[in-house]
Design an enzyme around this catalytic site. Structure first.
Site, PDB file in Angstrom:
ATOM      1  N   GLU A  74       7.507  18.307  14.580  1.00 16.08           N
ATOM      2  CA  GLU A  74       7.894  18.942  13.332  1.00 16.08           C
ATOM      3  C   GLU A  74       6.750  18.945  12.321  1.00 16.08           C
ATOM      4  OE1 GLU A  74      12.678  18.570  13.323  1.00 16.08           O
ATOM      5  OE2 GLU A  74      11.550  16.766  12.936  1.00 16.08           O
ATOM      6  N   CYS A  98       2.706  18.670   5.758  1.00 12.57           N
ATOM      7  CA  CYS A  98       2.867  17.365   6.401  1.00 12.57           C
ATOM      8  C   CYS A  98       2.855  17.602   7.910  1.00 12.57           C
ATOM      9  CB  CYS A  98       4.202  16.782   5.925  1.00 12.57           C
ATOM     10  SG  CYS A  98       4.641  15.244   6.722  1.00 12.57           S
ATOM     11  N   CYS A 137       6.966   8.446  18.518  1.00  9.58           N
ATOM     12  CA  CYS A 137       6.133   7.376  17.969  1.00  9.58           C
ATOM     13  C   CYS A 137       6.425   6.100  18.738  1.00  9.58           C
ATOM     14  CB  CYS A 137       6.466   7.172  16.491  1.00  9.58           C
ATOM     15  SG  CYS A 137       5.311   6.061  15.655  1.00  9.58           S
ATOM     16  N   CYS A 193       9.450   1.470  13.909  1.00 12.76           N
ATOM     17  CA  CYS A 193       9.842   0.987  12.585  1.00 12.76           C
ATOM     18  C   CYS A 193      11.365   1.168  12.475  1.00 12.76           C
ATOM     19  CB  CYS A 193       9.118   1.776  11.490  1.00 12.76           C
ATOM     20  SG  CYS A 193       7.339   1.581  11.597  1.00 12.76           S
ATOM     21  N   CYS A 206      13.078   4.279  10.524  1.00  9.71           N
ATOM     22  CA  CYS A 206      12.511   5.620  10.699  1.00  9.71           C
ATOM     23  C   CYS A 206      13.203   6.338  11.856  1.00  9.71           C
ATOM     24  CB  CYS A 206      11.013   5.510  10.975  1.00  9.71           C
ATOM     25  SG  CYS A 206      10.231   7.101  11.249  1.00  9.71           S
ATOM     26  N   GLY A 250       4.607  10.348  14.401  1.00 12.19           N
ATOM     27  CA  GLY A 250       3.513   9.676  15.090  1.00 12.19           C
ATOM     28  C   GLY A 250       2.625   8.835  14.194  1.00 12.19           C
ATOM     29  N   GLU A 251       1.759   8.072  14.837  1.00 15.75           N
ATOM     30  CA  GLU A 251       0.824   7.196  14.128  1.00 15.75           C
ATOM     31  C   GLU A 251      -0.596   7.743  14.344  1.00 15.75           C
ATOM     32  OE1 GLU A 251       0.674   4.585  11.981  1.00 15.75           O
ATOM     33  OE2 GLU A 251      -1.468   4.804  12.299  1.00 15.75           O
ATOM     34  N   SER A 261      -1.934   8.636   6.882  1.00 15.53           N
ATOM     35  CA  SER A 261      -0.969   7.568   6.615  1.00 15.53           C
ATOM     36  C   SER A 261      -0.831   6.707   7.862  1.00 15.53           C
ATOM     37  CB  SER A 261       0.381   8.207   6.261  1.00 15.53           C
ATOM     38  OG  SER A 261       1.340   7.221   5.997  1.00 15.53           O
ATOM     39  N   SER A 281       1.610   2.326   4.987  1.00 16.93           N
ATOM     40  CA  SER A 281       3.059   2.141   4.877  1.00 16.93           C
ATOM     41  C   SER A 281       3.341   0.651   4.862  1.00 16.93           C
ATOM     42  CB  SER A 281       3.745   2.819   6.067  1.00 16.93           C
ATOM     43  OG  SER A 281       3.471   4.192   6.031  1.00 16.93           O
ATOM     44  N   LEU A 282       3.543   0.104   3.682  1.00 13.58           N
ATOM     45  CA  LEU A 282       3.652  -1.358   3.559  1.00 13.58           C
ATOM     46  C   LEU A 282       5.109  -1.820   3.654  1.00 13.58           C
ATOM     47  CD1 LEU A 282       1.647  -3.673   3.202  1.00 13.58           C
ATOM     48  CD2 LEU A 282       2.122  -3.613   0.756  1.00 13.58           C
ATOM     49  N   HIS A 283       5.946  -1.371   2.761  1.00 12.11           N
ATOM     50  CA  HIS A 283       7.407  -1.605   2.781  1.00 12.11           C
ATOM     51  C   HIS A 283       7.851  -3.042   2.544  1.00 12.11           C
ATOM     52  CE1 HIS A 283       7.251   2.408   4.223  1.00 12.11           C
ATOM     53  NE2 HIS A 283       6.819   2.078   5.411  1.00 12.11           N
ATOM     54  N   ASN A 332      15.496   7.532   3.137  1.00  9.95           N
ATOM     55  CA  ASN A 332      16.253   8.712   3.549  1.00  9.95           C
ATOM     56  C   ASN A 332      17.116   8.358   4.750  1.00  9.95           C
ATOM     57  OD1 ASN A 332      15.214  10.790   1.763  1.00  9.95           O
ATOM     58  ND2 ASN A 332      13.262  10.400   2.785  1.00  9.95           N
ATOM     59  N   CYS A 338      10.884  12.328   4.389  1.00 10.39           N
ATOM     60  CA  CYS A 338      10.167  11.284   5.135  1.00 10.39           C
ATOM     61  C   CYS A 338      11.090  10.569   6.101  1.00 10.39           C
ATOM     62  CB  CYS A 338       9.661  10.207   4.185  1.00 10.39           C
ATOM     63  SG  CYS A 338       8.550  10.786   2.968  1.00 10.39           S
TER      64      CYS A 338
HETATM   65  N1  SAH Z   1       3.020   6.394  11.255  1.00  9.49           N
HETATM   66  C1  SAH Z   1       2.515   6.738   9.966  1.00  9.49           C
HETATM   67  C2  SAH Z   1       2.871   8.134   9.471  1.00  9.49           C
HETATM   68  C3  SAH Z   1       4.307   8.615   9.610  1.00  9.49           C
HETATM   69  S1  SAH Z   1       5.586   8.057   8.536  1.00  9.49           S
HETATM   70  C4  SAH Z   1       2.938   5.702   8.954  1.00  9.49           C
HETATM   71  O1  SAH Z   1       3.733   4.836   9.281  1.00  9.49           O
HETATM   72  O2  SAH Z   1       2.453   5.733   7.832  1.00  9.49           O
HETATM   73  C5  SAH Z   1       5.347   8.694   6.953  1.00  9.49           C
HETATM   74  C6  SAH Z   1       5.988   7.815   5.855  1.00  9.49           C
HETATM   75  O3  SAH Z   1       7.430   7.935   5.788  1.00  9.49           O
HETATM   76  C7  SAH Z   1       5.709   6.352   6.099  1.00  9.49           C
HETATM   77  O4  SAH Z   1       5.382   5.700   4.914  1.00  9.49           O
HETATM   78  C8  SAH Z   1       7.042   5.872   6.618  1.00  9.49           C
HETATM   79  O5  SAH Z   1       7.153   4.510   6.515  1.00  9.49           O
HETATM   80  C9  SAH Z   1       8.015   6.651   5.749  1.00  9.49           C
HETATM   81  N2  SAH Z   1       9.376   6.668   6.282  1.00  9.49           N
HETATM   82  C10 SAH Z   1       9.746   6.596   7.569  1.00  9.49           C
HETATM   83  N3  SAH Z   1      11.100   6.646   7.669  1.00  9.49           N
HETATM   84  C11 SAH Z   1      11.581   6.760   6.431  1.00  9.49           C
HETATM   85  C12 SAH Z   1      12.902   6.909   5.903  1.00  9.49           C
HETATM   86  N4  SAH Z   1      13.971   6.941   6.683  1.00  9.49           N
HETATM   87  N5  SAH Z   1      13.035   7.036   4.568  1.00  9.49           N
HETATM   88  C13 SAH Z   1      11.941   7.052   3.767  1.00  9.49           C
HETATM   89  N6  SAH Z   1      10.678   6.920   4.215  1.00  9.49           N
HETATM   90  C14 SAH Z   1      10.500   6.793   5.527  1.00  9.49           C
END
Ligand code: SAH
Length: 372
Positions: free
Chosen positions: A97, A110, A117, A121, A124, A170-171, A202, A224-226, A301, A344
């Protein structure tokens, strides 16, 4: 004997250096690369016969050895807010996508770097699909090619695509071999001509990839820290067990060191009751002091089957207040394209199971075979 379609080189994925090598191998002058770049990426031409400043003999030789094949567009969905999401079919029957997000002052594309992937995570939706394979450089830049061709390169004299972010499926740091030529094409004035700060990579925190990119041109880095502590982050981003937070932050420091214009954006998905409390904000402040950075809070999301819920607006505001009070630049990402599941972490729409997607791709390929 002329090469079969699969043996032909897909010139779409070669950057200027790659094209120069290709032409030299062909016994041609390297400057041909410049002509071909413009034909492909700026004029959207995929048929050598249309490249009128190349001799007939060269066009025929190219036709026998090379091709320009972008991913096919399987479907296009447009959101009420102008966001467009495409499902693009790649070679071998996979799909990824790509999302276009228009804003008054810019247009962000994007793009995906892998089919699925492997990082798993827990919040995701791409993770639910598992990992199929890396995209090739042609498939990565091909998403930009398709979007620019479909939308038009310009509108009212303004570029349509002003920014590109590797935040789709993907990463990217686990597919740098293909991501690098795509980056070089994004920057090249004879292709997309984007300033490197307008291209964001990212990563979930692949340290060797960050160090690798630190060596070269200054692209924007998003991490992507979280979560700021290892216990929580390892639950959300399992890759953290391999590359723990303190080492990741050190790598980010190395990325910015010696480059006064470099800063790192930390993405932080706000999940209700999981990582959104004042103590989490304070832990984040402690981690990120002494590093030039920005924080981007992303409301979670939801997608079908997830146990997580988005944080409330009030909680996000409180979190933002704590980090701002400590002097950190913190923004909240506006969610776009919700009605078409383009936000996202929602890529891989809920309508399509992997088997449905494979079926769609096969149907599309069959249609193309009939058409050609
Ligand atoms: N693998 C890479 C790029 C893809 S994800 C990475 O992890 O950065 C792009 C961004 O969307 C990342 O910050 C990811 O953590 C965030 N993301 C993934 N799932 C999400 C969700 N359900 N709601 C909000 N952000 C999300």
């Amino acid at each position: 004997m002329p090469a079969g379609p699969e043996e032909k080189v897909n010139l779409l994925g070669l950057d200027r250096a790659g094209l120069e090598r290709f032409f030299v191998d062909l016994g041609e002058k390297p400057f041909r690369a410049r002509q071909i770049l413009q034909w492909i990426h700026q004029r959207g031409v995929t048929d050598f016969a249309d490249m009128t400043d190349l001799s007939m003999a060269l066009r025929q030789r190219l036709d026998a050895r090379a091709r320009m094949t972008p991913p096919s567009i399987i479907s296009e969905q447009c959101s009420d807010d102008g966001t467009v999401k495409w499902l693009m079919g790649t070679e071998g029957g996979n799909a990824v996508e790509t999302v276009y997000i228009p804003e008054p002052s810019r247009g962000t594309l994007c793009i995906s770097s892998q089919v699925g992937c492997m990082l798993n995570c827990t919040f995701c939706s791409t993770a639910t699909q598992g990992f199929s394979r890396n995209l090739s450089a042609a498939e990565i830049i091909g998403q930009v090619w398709q979007a620019a061709t479909t939308l038009g390169h310009e509108r009212h004299g303004q570029r349509r695509i002003t920014n590109v972010v590797f935040m789709g499926m993907g990463e990217p740091m686990l597919n740098l071999e293909a991501v690098k030529p795509a980056l070089s094409l994004l920057r090249d004035d004879l292709a997309y001509g984007l300033a490197s700060r307008r291209v964001t990579i990212s990563t979930a925190g692949v340290i060797p990839g960050i160090d690798d990119l630190a060596e070269g041109v200054e692209f924007a880095l998003a991490v992507s820290l979280h979560a700021a502590d290892n216990e929580l982050r390892s639950r959300l981003v399992p890759l953290n067990r391999k590359y723990p937070v303190e080492e990741l932050i050190e790598a980010c420091k190395r990325y910015t060191r010696g480059h006064h214009r470099r800063s790192v954006t930390f993405e932080y998905t706000m999940i209700d009751g999981v990582n959104d409390q004042p103590q989490h904000a304070r832990a984040l402040v402690r981690r990120l002091s002494c590093l030039p950075c920005k924080i981007n809070l992303i409301p979670f999301n939801p997608f079908p089957g997830t146990p997580f819920k988005p944080s409330s607006g009030e909680t996000i505001y409180e979190f933002q207040k704590i980090t701002r009070a400590a002097g950190l630049i913190t923004t909240v990402r506006k969610t776009r394209g919700e009605d078409i599941d383009a936000a996202c972490g929602q890529l891989v729409g809920k309508l399509l199971s992997p088997s449905q997607r494979r079926l769609l791709v096969q149907q599309q390929l069959a249609r193309q075979a009939v058409a050609s």
